[in-house]
Design a protein around this motif. Structure first.
Motif, PDB file in Angstrom:
ATOM      1  N   TYR A 122      23.973 -71.131  60.910  1.00 67.78           N
ATOM      2  CA  TYR A 122      22.775 -70.926  60.702  1.00 67.78           C
ATOM      3  C   TYR A 122      22.489 -69.511  60.029  1.00 67.78           C
ATOM      4  N   GLN A 123      23.082 -68.496  60.433  1.00 62.13           N
ATOM      5  CA  GLN A 123      22.994 -67.298  59.722  1.00 62.13           C
ATOM      6  C   GLN A 123      23.268 -67.185  58.263  1.00 62.13           C
ATOM      7  N   GLN A 124      24.690 -67.907  58.324  1.00 59.46           N
ATOM      8  CA  GLN A 124      25.101 -67.818  56.714  1.00 59.46           C
ATOM      9  C   GLN A 124      23.921 -68.622  55.948  1.00 59.46           C
ATOM     10  N   VAL A 125      23.378 -69.607  56.379  1.00 59.86           N
ATOM     11  CA  VAL A 125      22.485 -70.451  55.540  1.00 59.86           C
ATOM     12  C   VAL A 125      21.346 -69.584  55.415  1.00 59.86           C
ATOM     13  N   MET A 126      20.530 -69.158  56.399  1.00 60.66           N
ATOM     14  CA  MET A 126      19.356 -68.339  56.168  1.00 60.66           C
ATOM     15  C   MET A 126      19.400 -67.132  55.367  1.00 60.66           C
ATOM     16  N   SER A 127      20.694 -66.406  55.442  1.00 62.23           N
ATOM     17  CA  SER A 127      21.003 -65.120  54.904  1.00 62.23           C
ATOM     18  C   SER A 127      20.890 -65.416  53.377  1.00 62.23           C
ATOM     19  N   TYR A 128      21.388 -66.578  52.910  1.00 65.73           N
ATOM     20  CA  TYR A 128      21.599 -66.945  51.430  1.00 65.73           C
ATOM     21  C   TYR A 128      20.225 -67.286  50.953  1.00 65.73           C
ATOM     22  N   ILE A 129      19.445 -68.024  51.839  1.00 64.92           N
ATOM     23  CA  ILE A 129      18.074 -68.676  51.332  1.00 64.92           C
ATOM     24  C   ILE A 129      16.963 -67.595  51.225  1.00 64.92           C
ATOM     25  N   LEU A 130      17.054 -66.739  52.409  1.00 59.18           N
ATOM     26  CA  LEU A 130      16.041 -65.572  52.405  1.00 59.18           C
ATOM     27  C   LEU A 130      16.275 -64.431  51.425  1.00 59.18           C
ATOM     28  N   GLY A 131      17.580 -64.534  51.028  1.00 56.96           N
ATOM     29  CA  GLY A 131      17.702 -63.362  50.058  1.00 56.96           C
ATOM     30  C   GLY A 131      17.373 -63.927  48.693  1.00 56.96           C
ATOM     31  N   LEU A 132      16.896 -65.224  48.540  1.00 54.70           N
ATOM     32  CA  LEU A 132      16.206 -65.562  47.300  1.00 54.70           C
ATOM     33  C   LEU A 132      14.794 -65.331  47.073  1.00 54.70           C
TER      34      LEU A 132
END
Length: 1379
Positions: free
Chosen positions: A1202-1212
């Protein structure tokens, strides 16, 4: 010289002290007003030009008055400059007088000495004071001017216009000062010791010069003069203790002085032999830096000085460097650590790279390299990146010993995963440099190196066995020699007694004598051997040495020589040197393998960097992959293929980097002309053979750039044709196919490549080579398609007649291929043929119908019984005309089929299933091409005719061209479907007044509607149409997978069904549920993939019909098969980016692909989200849904994933306004969640955002929502991370609000909320949850592992096409914001 004065001039601490009288000391009697100074200076000028410096005694007060003048106006400045000029003349005359006086052998009288002492002190005091005053005014003027420029009060002017030639004059003054110091001034004092104040006056102006002026190339001589003055004062006037203190003060306060002081200290060492001063200065600097370890201006100034000095004088700093490293490498300031490490690196490069280093220096070097190695893992990213940069410099200078190379690489590879982009960039640059200048091999393929290593190891083992045999032989020969020596000794003694000194001529060579000695040794003619041995020794120049030996020693000497020839005569050879060489070779290959393994380990970590959000990561990874590929590193090919995805990036810099990388590996050769072209073709062919088919489009895009940029020029095209036609010697059939594929790619952007060679291509296509190789046949047809410029439409080229010889030839050849069972790539052949027919031929529908009729005739003749229905018209007989006979692995045809087609099963006949599969595939593809032909070619042709008619009518009526041409020109290159969508979009807005361009659209609408009616009503539903007879059979095969169990047949039928559905919306809608059942129930992965691709095509064709079923496409993302997931993510990305489906909450399923186990799926998903983020508000609008769905405990998603997914998306998410709103939305989620895991997830999402002042205020305003959640340690740590990251931004406006938030956060830890109040406060959230739960459940899907269709779907819009879709999504933003 005037009479000796009766006063003594004492240098004042302050110039005002000269006004006060004291005993016999000189004092100023009168200070003249400014109005009188010009006249007084004129008197001084007359006196000065009389060449008598003693006039100063009378006119000192004038110069003093100039110094004490309070004004800084132009008059005062002029007086100062005039005063300086006059004093300069006076000092010059004083120097001329002092030189002979002080160097004379005759002693001076006290009166003369006292006069000159007063004169010298007075004149130099005035000169130095005047220079100080002028410096002060110049600096103040510069500061005032800078302020005025910043405030835009005045234009920038050259300050030196007010002080003409001041820099030049000041330089001359320093030179004059130095010249005065060359006189033995100490003789003016009794005893001959100069006053401390007098020397300090000289030194002080030098230190001021260092503070005020910056070293430049044009004023270097001035600073040399300054340090020459200081060197003289240190040597002659005991300034050694004062100098370091003052220099330290200068370094503390001025940034620019580092370079000038470093050069000056080197000058003191070289010209004056003063080296101890640097040791004292260095010790003081270390003490200061140990006390002040922060990154202050002082530490930066000292660091600059040390770095500069190390650059110009590495030998002087080496003795102190170990102490410097010990004291400063552990200090807190990263700039100081960087400084010391930079000095170490520069010192190693300059002084410690020689192969002839002493053991002591080698040990020092290794100690320095160990420091650099240790700090690759420094706590500061600035130091880590700096150290890697230093190692990079060492590598480029070949200063890294081989013993350290692997160690450095190992640490560097680990830094590829560093959190800092600067460190990752430096690491990649170092690895690239290590590759490019590696000492091992131009190719570092691990497989090749291991093979070589094993080969050399075997050779070494054999050599070792030979050495063992040689040792045994040597032992045996030594035993024989022991016996032989007894026999030889008398002969030697006799010869030496008889001829103690023998003289020989030098006509014979050593080699010829040795060749004579060996046979004589074997014949035991020892007397002759002894003579020849002594002759060889004589020719070797050993006569003088042997003559000094005693008789017994000479005998032993000759005996030793004889033993050597005895071994040679016995055929003994020593392989020890060869063994040493072999050991070095094996070790070299072992080191090569270790180096290659280390470099190879780096590349798997680079794949993710190619898709990184940081451009520097992408550029460096591209560069490193390119270099690794050129060196043959294992694993780089996959990276080179992955790089092709960046061709579609929206970032031009990334596209250019990829294009440049491929140009480097494919077009860089050391040849010119034809040889260069051949090498380029070989490179292109090899690369094309290595990449996967899915990357052909990207390579095609690059080929277009290279063709347009003339990297692929006429010479390369010529070589490609020579390969294609097998005219180039050594070309294989596979090489010819690769050349054809490259020509196809090149001709896509330059049609003339194909158009100029049509006859040649046609002859090969239908010739013997085309018959033997179907791949060549289909390739030639694709090549011919490119003879039409892709930018032109149907009016610009002439189609072939349907009865043309070439058309008939390829049709016959296709029929031959059709019935060839072992043809593996039939689909490509059929695709190429129908593409050619529908693009290049007139009436392609009739040709296709004729082709199908011929296939049916052959089926009838060989396997089927003709239908006996009477009166059947052959031209209208477009049905099957017979029933399908027995198909292997199937049951007899059903009664329904028998009744429909009225046929009976043939006796003893069985039609091969592969023919039916191919036939159905052809029907499906032909249907799609027929639809496109009507939609594009027929429509544009009709519009072109309409335009011609309109132009003719305009000419007849003499009307204006603009009104007649406008409607036709607007849709000349459009399809009928696009025109209908555009027109339906216009009519959907009745409130707008139709403009003139759209009034004439009725004709367009009529043509488009007519074509649409053909597709909707005639192609599939007309009883006389071919497809109306074939489609039921295709559906029947799809419905009965148990009876028609052949996998290929089912795949062809399903694919054909999807293609038939693209023709008619009615047919599509009626068969949609059936297609979904196939997708959900079949176990055949190829059928699933084909269906997903078909759904993507249908979405473009009929988006409103497909919209309710899009959940089934998303469901495929959860399947276990990698190929199916990959196909689904590709299709969904394509649809989302082309805005054919709404980006809704189901995109959370796409987000999960960011952590898919397949790397290609991850990369495609990342690229898709990047493109989505570039579209306004889309990603932001669906983020709450993504967070909600992924945080759902029922989903069971692991927390780290979950953290990997959200870390990438929120970075955009980069827009401040979106971040602020998102912070508020996330905070409001805390009260409505009940599970601790969800609290942690929300807090983690908050920690991934970048905060400004307003965003932090949002956190503060919503503290009450997460007050009790902070008790969870992970939640608290996430908020602490927000504070830490925000503080690192260093923005003053953030400091106050982040401090306030930190205070509120600590208060949360101290408060234990009342349970009762907590429950009552949570009631609204609970009701909200219950309300959400009370929604109608979604109907269950039959798909295994598939997603459920969303409940509450709106009815599809009535409008067709994309415009209808856009209307249904117009309120997307507002809906999401209300979440």
């Amino acid at each position: 010289m005037e009479d000796a004065p009766n006063f003594q001039f004492v240098l004042p601490l302050n110039s005002s002290d000269l006004i006060n009288s004291c005993s016999d000391q000189y004092f100023v009697k009168e200070v003249f007003p400014s109005s009188e100074i010009p006249g007084k200076l004129l008197e001084c000028k007359r006196k000065a030009h009389q060449q008598d410096p003693f006039y100063i005694f009378e006119h000192f007060d004038t110069y003093y008055s100039v110094l004490e003048s309070p004004g800084v106006d132009s008059a005062s400045v002029r007086n100062l400059m005039r005063s300086f000029d006059l004093i300069y003349i006076t000092v010059d005359k004083l120097g001329q007088d002092l030189q002979p006086l002080l160097t004379s052998s005759e002693p001076m009288s006290n009166q003369v000495r006292s006069s000159y002492l007063n004169l010298t002190k007075m004149v130099l005091f005035l000169q130095v004071s005047t220079v100080k005053k002028l410096d002060q005014i110049v600096q103040q003027t510069l500061r005032d001017q800078q302020i005025n420029v910043q405030k835009k009060r005045a234009k920038q002017q050259e300050v030196m216009e007010q002080f003409p030639d001041w820099d030049h004059k000041r330089g001359k003054f320093l030179i004059q000062l130095f010249n005065i110091l060359q006189c033995p001034l100490e003789k003016l004092w009794s005893p001959p010791v100069a006053e401390e104040d007098f020397v300090s006056m000289f030194c002080d102006i030098c230190y001021r010069t260092l503070e005020l002026h910056q070293l430049r190339s044009d004023n270097r001589h001035i600073f040399d003069t300054v340090f020459q003055i200081l060197g003289t004062c240190i040597k002659r006037f005991n300034q050694a203790m004062t100098f370091p203190v003052r220099i330290l003060q200068v370094l503390r306060g001025t940034e620019h002085s580092a370079s000038s002081i470093a050069n000056g200290i080197l000058l003191l060492h070289e010209e004056y032999g003063i080296s101890s001063v640097f040791s004292i200065l260095l010790k003081s600097i270390v003490e200061v830096l140990n006390q002040d370890t922060s990154d202050s201006a002082v530490s930066k100034n000292f660091s600059n000085f040390l770095t500069e000095f190390a650059n110009i004088a590495p030998k002087l700093i080496i003795p102190h460097l170990a102490k410097l490293a010990e004291e400063l490498l552990d200090c807190q300031s990263h700039s100081i650590r960087n400084c010391v490490l930079q000095i170490i690196g520069d010192t190693v490069v300059c002084e410690l790279t020689s192969e002839e280093l002493t053991d002591e220096l080698r040990e020092v070097r290794n100690e320095f390299l160990d420091h650099l190695l240790d700090h690759i893992l420094d706590i500061s990213a600035h130091v880590r990146s700096k150290v890697l940069t230093i190692w990079h410099h060492l590598k480029t200078q070949h200063a890294i010993p081989l013993s350290y190379l692997t160690k450095v690489l190992e640490e560097t590879v680990g830094r590829l995963e560093d959190k800092s982009s600067l460190v990752r960039r430096a690491a990649m640059q170092l690895i690239k440099s290590a590759l490019e200048s590696n000492p091992y091999s131009p190719k570092l393929s691990l497989d090749d190196l291991r093979v070589k290593h094993e080969k050399e190891v075997v050779a070494m083992e054999k050599l070792n066995e030979r050495l063992e045999e040689e040792r045994k032989q040597e032992e045996k020969l030594n035993e024989e020699w022991g016996t032989l020596a007894v026999e030889l000794l008398p002969f030697i003694e006799e010869n030496l007694k008889e001829f103690p000194e023998m003289q020989f001529d030098k006509e014979e060579s050593d080699e010829s004598l040795i060749q004579r000695i060996i046979p004589l040794m074997r014949e035991k003619d020892y007397k002759a051997v002894i003579v020849l041995v002594r002759k060889v020794d004589f020719l070797a120049g050993n006569q003088a040495m042997s003559s000094l030996l005693k008789h017994e020693e000479h005998c032993v000497y000759v005996m030793a020589l004889m033993k050597t020839y005895h071994l040679l005569a016995a055929g003994f050879k020593q392989s020890s040197e060869e063994m040493l060489h072999q050991i070095k070779t094996v070790q070299f290959l072992k080191d090569s393998i270790e180096f290659a393994q280390m470099v190879t380990a780096a590349f798997p970590k680079l794949h993710e960097m190619l898709m990184s959000k940081t451009n520097s990561d992408v550029f460096e990874a591209v560069d490193l992959f390119t270099t690794g590929y050129m060196f043959g590193i294992h694993g780089t090919l996959s990276g080179m293929q992955q790089m092709l995805q960046l061709v579609w990036s929206s970032d031009k810099e990334k596209r250019d980097a990829v294009c440049a990388a491929y140009k480097r590996i494919l077009f860089t050769t050391d040849q010119t002309g034809r040889t260069h072209a051949i090498l380029v073709v070989q490179n292109l062919s090899k690369f094309l053979s290595d990449i996967e088919y899915g990357h052909f489009k990207a390579l095609e895009s690059l080929m277009a750039e290279w063709v347009n940029g003339e990297d692929i020029d006429a010479a390369v095209i010529k070589v490609l044709f020579e390969r294609f036609t097998l005219k180039l010697e050594g070309t294989t059939p596979n090489d010819a196919r690769l050349a054809l594929q490259l020509l196809i790619m090149a001709s896509k952007s330059k049609a003339s490549i194909s158009a100029a060679n049509i006859a040649l291509i046609e002859s090969i296509a239908i010739g013997e080579r085309g018959r033997r190789d179907p791949r060549l046949f289909s390739g030639c047809l694709q090549f011919l398609l490119n003879s039409i410029d892709a930018n032109n439409n149907a009016k610009y080229y002439k189609r072939l007649n349907r009865d043309a010889e070439f058309v008939q030839s390829i049709t016959r050849l296709f029929l031959d291929f059709f019935f060839h069972e072992k043809l593996s790539n039939f689909d490509d052949v059929a695709t190429s043929l129908f593409e050619y027919l529908y693009r290049m031929c007139q009436a392609p529908d009739l040709i296709a119908q004729r082709l199908v009729a011929e296939l049916l005739r052959r089926f009838n003749d060989n396997w089927l019984v003709e239908e006996s229905a009477a009166g059947a018209d052959k031209e209208n007989d477009l049905g099957l005309g017979s029933q399908l006979s027995q198909i292997p692995y199937s049951q007899p045809a059903s009664v329904a089929l028998t009744q429909t087609f009225g046929a009976t099963q043939s006796q003893g006949s069985c039609m091969p299933v592969f023919l039916l599969s191919r036939f159905i595939f052809c029907i499906g593809y032909m249907t799609v091409k027929e639809m496109i032909f009507l939609d594009m070619d027929v429509y544009n042709n009709m519009k072109y005719r309409e335009k011609i008619t309109a132009l003719e009518e305009r000419d007849k009526r003499n009307q204006m061209a603009s009104s007649a041409q406008t409607p036709a020109r607007r849709t000349l290159n459009m399809s009928a479907m696009e025109v209908r969508k555009r027109l339906s979009g216009v009519t959907a807005e009745p409130q707008q007044e139709p403009d003139e361009d759209l009034v004439g659209a009725t004709a367009e609408d009529n043509i488009a509607e007519e074509i649409n009616a053909i597709c909707e009503d005639l192609m599939l539903f007309n009883p006389n149409a071919l497809l109306s007879h074939l489609s039921p059979t295709i559906i029947e095969i799809c419905k009965r997978p148990g009876e028609y169990r052949d996998a290929k047949l089912q795949q062809s039928a399903t694919l054909a069904l999807a293609r038939l559905m693209t023709v008619s919306s009615r047919f599509c809608e009626s068969n949609m549920s059936f297609l979904m059942n196939i997708l959900n129930l079949t176990k055949n992965i190829r059928i699933k993939c084909n269906t997903v691709v078909g759904l993507s095509d249908l979405t473009f064709r009929f988006p409103n019909i497909i919209e309710p079923w899009t959940g089934h496409i998303y469901a495929q993302l959860h399947e276990s098969d990698t190929e199916l997931r990959l196909t689904a993510i590709k299709m969904l990305s394509h649809l989302i980016l082309n805005e054919m489906i709404r980006v809704k909450g189901q995109i959370a399923d796409v987000a999960l692909c960011l952590v898919d186990e397949n790397e290609e799926i991850r990369d495609i998903t990342k690229q898709s989200f990047k493109e989505i983020a570039n579209k306004p508000n889309i990603l932001y609008n669906v983020l709450p849904d993504i967070i909600s769905r992924l945080s759902d405990v029922n989903l069971g998603l692991e927390e780290d994933r979950y953290q990997q997914v959200m870390s990438y998306i929120l970075g955009l998410i980069q827009k401040d306004r979106q971040i602020e709103t998102l912070v508020e939305k996330l905070c409001l989620r805390f009260p409505v969640t009940r599970v601790e895991r969800q609290w942690r997830d929300i807090a983690f999402c908050l920690s991934q955002l970048t905060y400004n002042e307003r965003a932090v205020n949002k956190l503060i305003d919503n503290v009450q929502h997460f007050r009790d959640k902070v008790q969870v340690d992970e939640v608290y740590q996430s908020f602490k991370l927000i504070i830490s990251n925000t503080n690192k931004q260093g923005k003053p406006e953030l400091k106050a609000v982040i401090t306030e938030f930190e205070k509120r956060l600590k208060e949360c830890l101290e408060v234990n909320p009342d349970p009762a109040s907590g429950q009552s406060g949570d009631q609204p959230g609970a009701s909200g949850v219950d309300a959400n739960r009370s929604r109608a459940p979604a109907p269950k899907s039959k798909s295994r592992g598939g997603r459920q269709p969303a409940a509450g779907k709106k009815a599809p819009a009535k409008g067709r096409g994309r415009r209808g879709r856009k209307d249904s999504t117009s309120d997307e933003t507002s809906d999401s914001d209300s979440d």
